[in-house]
Scaffold this active site. Structure first.
Site, short mmCIF file in Angstrom:
data_model
loop_
_atom_site.label_atom_id
_atom_site.label_comp_id
_atom_site.label_asym_id
_atom_site.label_seq_id
_atom_site.Cartn_x
_atom_site.Cartn_y
_atom_site.Cartn_z
N ASP A 245 -25.69 -45.19 83.57
CA ASP A 245 -25.32 -44.09 84.48
C ASP A 245 -26.53 -43.69 85.32
O ASP A 245 -26.44 -42.79 86.17
CB ASP A 245 -24.69 -42.90 83.73
N SER A 246 -27.65 -44.41 85.13
CA SER A 246 -28.76 -44.32 86.09
C SER A 246 -28.27 -44.72 87.48
O SER A 246 -28.96 -44.50 88.48
CB SER A 246 -29.93 -45.21 85.65
N ASP B 122 -22.26 -47.51 80.30
CA ASP B 122 -22.59 -46.13 79.91
C ASP B 122 -21.39 -45.22 80.12
O ASP B 122 -20.80 -45.21 81.20
CB ASP B 122 -23.71 -45.62 80.84
N LYS C 51 -21.94 -47.34 75.75
CA LYS C 51 -23.11 -46.60 75.24
C LYS C 51 -22.87 -45.12 75.50
O LYS C 51 -22.32 -44.75 76.55
CB LYS C 51 -24.38 -47.07 75.95
N GLU D 23 -24.77 -41.01 74.70
CA GLU D 23 -26.03 -40.34 74.36
C GLU D 23 -25.84 -39.27 73.29
O GLU D 23 -24.83 -38.56 73.30
CB GLU D 23 -26.63 -39.69 75.62
N GLU E 273 -35.27 -43.67 73.82
CA GLU E 273 -35.93 -43.41 75.12
C GLU E 273 -37.04 -42.38 74.93
O GLU E 273 -36.81 -41.29 74.38
CB GLU E 273 -34.89 -42.90 76.15
O1 KIV Z 1 -28.62 -45.19 82.41
C1 KIV Z 1 -29.46 -46.04 82.09
O2 KIV Z 1 -29.89 -46.88 82.88
C2 KIV Z 1 -29.93 -46.03 80.71
C3 KIV Z 1 -31.16 -46.82 80.39
C4 KIV Z 1 -32.35 -46.12 80.88
C5 KIV Z 1 -31.26 -47.14 78.94
O3 KIV Z 1 -29.37 -45.36 79.90
#
Ligand code: KIV
Length: 278
Positions: free
Chosen positions: A47-48, A86, A116, A118, A186
């Site tokens: 989600d970056s 994510d 994934k 968090e 992280e």
């Molecule tokens: O959103 C993302 O790119 C991430 C990575 C930094 C692990 O969660």
């Protein structure tokens, strides 16, 4: 399933066999093809996306629809790597039912192999357990969790004192127990990441967590030097693609202005008699 396609079991096996795991982010088809071609183990549609592709200040406003859209594009470029997507902020915290439905959309609609999410508080652990029980592989993410960075006091290293470090260890053990097949660490101290990595049977993947994790992940535009924003200490720039792209585009603009492009080689012809008839 495609021949040679990596599965979560292959990723877990890598830890048992003492082999390192490589993971990078992708948000579109061309980058997915490149990562898959060089044999990366895991491609993450992070989600970056919000920061590095959509130009937003944080990941909070990233939506399910945006993540699905980009995951579909990445999926089209992948033959071998494990594809992890994510879950965006608030797509997994509201209710167990909604969490399972949203996680399922990543597999059904977008072709991801795993999701994934968090955090590791008691609520998140319930969600992880439910998603795993629904047959969807889950990667955890603890330490600095960007979606809730505000509640953690900002973007800073986590687990610096004994109490905080113990909490991260407990979170990692709880995520393993809840059924995660791997966990991203992280921004935590390298010695803490090393200690927890030894205690877990599932692989750990570090970003700003030192060399002793079972694998490493970076945000691809950061390592390629495609990102003009703030670069965190843990990012190593392996290339300066911004400079290369700017040079190529400047040459294009100059050649257009000087009528050097397109030349004969890049143009099509018509027979003179056809042109006369016209
Ligand atoms: O959103 C993302 O790119 C991430 C990575 C930094 C692990 O969660």
């Amino acid at each position: 399933m495609k021949k040679n396609k990596l599965t979560v079991l292959d990723i877990i096996k890598k830890k048992a066999q003492n082999q390192k795991i490589s993971m990078l982010t992708a948000y579109d088809y061309p980058m997915a093809c490149l990562l898959d071609d060089i044999g990366i183990d895991i491609v993450l549609v992070g989600d970056s996306l919000g920061n590095v592709v959509l130009g937003q200040d944080s990941t909070i406003s990233v939506t399910m629809e945006q993540m699905l859209h980009h995951t579909q594009a990445v999926k089209n470029g992948i033959k071998k790597a494990l594809l992890v997507a994510d879950m965006p902020f608030m797509s997994y915290n509201v209710s167990i039912e909604q969490t399972i439905i949203n996680a399922g959309r990543f597999l059904k609609q977008a072709g991801a192999d795993a999701i994934k999410l968090e955090g590791a508080n008691s609520r998140i652990l319930q969600m992880v357990k439910a998603v795993v029980e629904a047959g969807i592989p889950v990667m955890g993410h603890i330490g600095l969790t960007p979606q809730t960075a505000g509640a953690l006091g900002g973007f800073k290293v986590q687990g610096k004192d004994a109490n905080a470090a113990k909490q991260i260890l407990e979170n990692a053990l709880a995520l393993e127990k809840a059924g995660c097949f791997s966990i991203v660490f992280e921004c935590i101290p390298d010695a803490l990441a090393a200690l927890i990595t030894q205690r877990l049977s599932i692989p750990t993947i570090g970003i700003g967590a030192g060399p002793k994790c079972d694998g490493q992940v970076l945000v691809t535009p950061d390592l390629l030097g495609l990102n003009q924003r703030f670069t965190p200490k843990f990012v190593k720039k392996y290339a300066d693609l911004s400079a290369i792209i700017k040079k190529a585009i400047s040459e294009f603009v100059q050649e257009v202005n000087e009528e050097k492009f397109p030349d004969k080689q890049h143009s099509f012809t018509i027979k003179p008699e056809e042109l006369n008839d016209l």
